[in-house]
Design a protein around this motif. Structure first.
Motif, PDB file in Angstrom:
ATOM      1  N   CYS A 203      27.512   8.982  42.568  1.00 10.98           N
ATOM      2  CA  CYS A 203      26.468   8.879  43.590  1.00 10.98           C
ATOM      3  C   CYS A 203      26.883   9.562  44.884  1.00 10.98           C
ATOM      4  O   CYS A 203      27.982   9.332  45.391  1.00 10.98           O
ATOM      5  CB  CYS A 203      26.147   7.401  43.841  1.00 10.98           C
ATOM      6  N   PHE A 204      25.997  10.401  45.391  1.00 15.99           N
ATOM      7  CA  PHE A 204      26.205  11.106  46.660  1.00 15.99           C
ATOM      8  C   PHE A 204      25.238  10.514  47.678  1.00 15.99           C
ATOM      9  O   PHE A 204      24.032  10.569  47.496  1.00 15.99           O
ATOM     10  CB  PHE A 204      25.925  12.603  46.445  1.00 15.99           C
ATOM     11  N   LEU A 205      25.790   9.948  48.733  1.00 20.58           N
ATOM     12  CA  LEU A 205      24.966   9.354  49.787  1.00 20.58           C
ATOM     13  C   LEU A 205      25.136  10.154  51.068  1.00 20.58           C
ATOM     14  O   LEU A 205      26.253  10.480  51.456  1.00 20.58           O
ATOM     15  CB  LEU A 205      25.412   7.913  50.064  1.00 20.58           C
ATOM     16  N   ALA A 206      24.018  10.449  51.718  1.00 24.12           N
ATOM     17  CA  ALA A 206      24.077  11.144  53.004  1.00 24.12           C
ATOM     18  C   ALA A 206      23.117  10.445  53.956  1.00 24.12           C
ATOM     19  O   ALA A 206      21.969  10.174  53.585  1.00 24.12           O
ATOM     20  CB  ALA A 206      23.687  12.608  52.840  1.00 24.12           C
ATOM     21  N   HIS A 207      23.588  10.144  55.151  1.00 27.23           N
ATOM     22  CA  HIS A 207      22.740   9.439  56.112  1.00 27.23           C
ATOM     23  C   HIS A 207      23.150   9.799  57.527  1.00 27.23           C
ATOM     24  O   HIS A 207      24.336   9.976  57.796  1.00 27.23           O
ATOM     25  CB  HIS A 207      22.874   7.924  55.913  1.00 27.23           C
ATOM     26  N   SER A 208      22.169   9.906  58.390  1.00 26.89           N
ATOM     27  CA  SER A 208      22.480  10.176  59.787  1.00 26.89           C
ATOM     28  C   SER A 208      22.719   8.868  60.527  1.00 26.89           C
ATOM     29  O   SER A 208      21.995   7.894  60.327  1.00 26.89           O
ATOM     30  CB  SER A 208      21.326  10.918  60.459  1.00 26.89           C
ATOM     31  N   ILE A 209      23.704   8.894  61.376  1.00 23.94           N
ATOM     32  CA  ILE A 209      23.998   7.702  62.178  1.00 23.94           C
ATOM     33  C   ILE A 209      22.890   7.490  63.230  1.00 23.94           C
ATOM     34  O   ILE A 209      22.743   6.410  63.793  1.00 23.94           O
ATOM     35  CB  ILE A 209      25.393   7.829  62.823  1.00 23.94           C
ATOM     36  N   HIS A 210      22.077   8.528  63.456  1.00 21.08           N
ATOM     37  CA  HIS A 210      20.976   8.445  64.427  1.00 21.08           C
ATOM     38  C   HIS A 210      19.612   8.473  63.745  1.00 21.08           C
ATOM     39  O   HIS A 210      18.620   8.840  64.365  1.00 21.08           O
ATOM     40  CB  HIS A 210      21.062   9.623  65.418  1.00 21.08           C
TER      41      HIS A 210
END
Lengths: 282, 120
Positions: A203-210
């Motif tokens: 699983c590849f997760l990408a998320h912006s802290i903003h």
């Protein structure tokens, strides 16, 4: 399988495929540039338009989360026999769909979850969100719509201007998000959270802290609750919700391609345990 | 305690009257030619009314348990739950139908509140 806005990128000899799903009230156009970069690396790309997502808000008000899930699962079942590896992925609602499908289909090679939206708790959600329990669980959900406002999920001002122009033509996103849609998304999220431990694929997760729509709590929840031995969690600092179109889209594409290439053909039974936590991008 | 219950019922009745009027006014506001922003703002206003309605229902139920109107607590508990039951079964295709049910329930709760107020 194509529709007016959905797209397929295909080459005859590709043995790997990626099925992508767009975001809530969005369209496949928000994933097109991202998909093109991955396609160049030898992956066929399928990106359909989800049920209810077209030009008119009335279309999306009459769709439920089960329709989204069935539609997406059918797309996966239609393509899976033509490839050695099939990945599923998406942004926002699309990420939740990808996770839900992966919890049901073990043979999926891996998951790309971008700006996963399990909770609607971003900083741009209106101040009266404390009324959500009343609004979401009564008939009021069919009467209220959020107006999409600045920053429209995009930090880059130039990209935001283009996005706004496309929204006015309803080719990228609806101008208003019906609360009933948010209700269906949260129902799908509840279903996905219940089955999260059944996910064992890389699983590849990408998320912006903003992220302005859904805080990083969603991605953290996924990272901590899936049973995958191989999982990566990349945190972005210079983008908002629409990672695929924002300032760090090139970095996102590169990290995605690295993940896909490193996990292609890897079974979850192998002892290659790779947990990249807090991969902070520059 | 009876006095508090009376004030609670009074507040419930007033909110309920406003609620019924607003829902009926909504029939003119939620039409295709009205701007989406107006419909949304109106819904937020109704959301607040709904919140007050539920709060006053809850206080009436709690206070009612300690006064002569305990038997009404069960009825008002139904009024508290019904909007969420309607919400559970509602669909966009049958929205008018479910909205009319909701308005009917609000009118019944208003009548019950008036009856209870007179009784106290």
């Amino acid at each position: 399988m194509t529709d007016e806005i959905g797209f397929i990128f295909k080459k005859n000899n590709n043995r790997k495929a990626l099925l992508l799903f767009h975001g809530l009230t969005g369209s496949p156009l928000e994933l097109k540039q991202y998909a093109k970069k991955i396609h160049r690396e030898g992956y066929d790309i399928y990106c359909p338009t989800l049920p209810g997502h077209g030009q008119y808000m009335s279309d999306i008000k009459s769709v439920n989360w089960e329709s989204w899930l069935d539609f997406s699962l059918n797309h996966y079942l239609n393509i899976k026999n033509g490839y050695d590896d099939v990945y599923v992925g998406g942004i926002c609602l699309g990420a939740v769909i990808a996770l839900a499908i992966a919890s049901e289909e073990e043979k999926i090679s891996g998951i790309l979850a971008l700006s996963t939206t399990l909770f609607l708790d971003g900083w741009s959600i209106p101040w009266y969100k404390f009324l959500f329990p009343v609004g979401l669980n009564t008939i009021l959900r069919y009467y209220y719509s959020f107006q999409e406002k600045e920053p429209y999920g995009i930090k880059n001002p130039e990209v935001r201007k283009k996005m706004l122009a496309m929204m006015k033509n309803s080719t990228v996103a609806l101008e208003y998000i019906p609360l009933s849609c948010a209700y269906e998304l949260l129902c799908l999220s509840a279903y996905t959270k219940e089955n999260m431990d059944a996910i064992t694929q890389p699983c590849f997760l990408a998320h912006s802290i903003h992220d302005d729509i859904s805080s990083i709590k969603s991605a953290k929840f996924v990272y901590e609750n899936i049973s995958s031995k191989i999982k990566e969690f990349h945190v972005f600092k210079d983008s908002y919700h629409l990672l695929t179109m924002d300032n760090e889209k090139e970095i996102l594409a590169k990290k995605t391609i690295d993940f896909l290439n490193s996990t292609s053909g890897v079974s979850d039974q192998e002892t290659c345990i790779k947990g990249v936590l807090n991969g902070i991008t520059s | 305690m009876a006095l508090l219950a009376k004030y609670s019922i009074m507040a419930l009745i007033l909110t309920n009257i406003l609620f019924v009027i607003s829902f009926l006014a909504g029939k003119f506001i939620y039409t295709k030619n009205k701007p989406e922003s107006l419909k949304s703002s109106f819904t937020v206003y109704i959301g607040f009314l709904f919140g007050f309605y539920l709060i006053f229902l809850a206080t009436t139920i709690i206070l009612g348990l300690f006064t002569r109107i305990a038997e009404y607590a069960a009825l008002f508990t139904l009024f508290l739950i019904i909007p969420f039951v309607i919400g559970k079964f509602a669909s966009y295709e049958k929205l008018n139908f479910y909205t009319n049910i909701q308005i009917t329930v609000l009118i019944i709760s208003l009548i019950s509140g008036l009856f209870l107020y007179v009784r106290i």
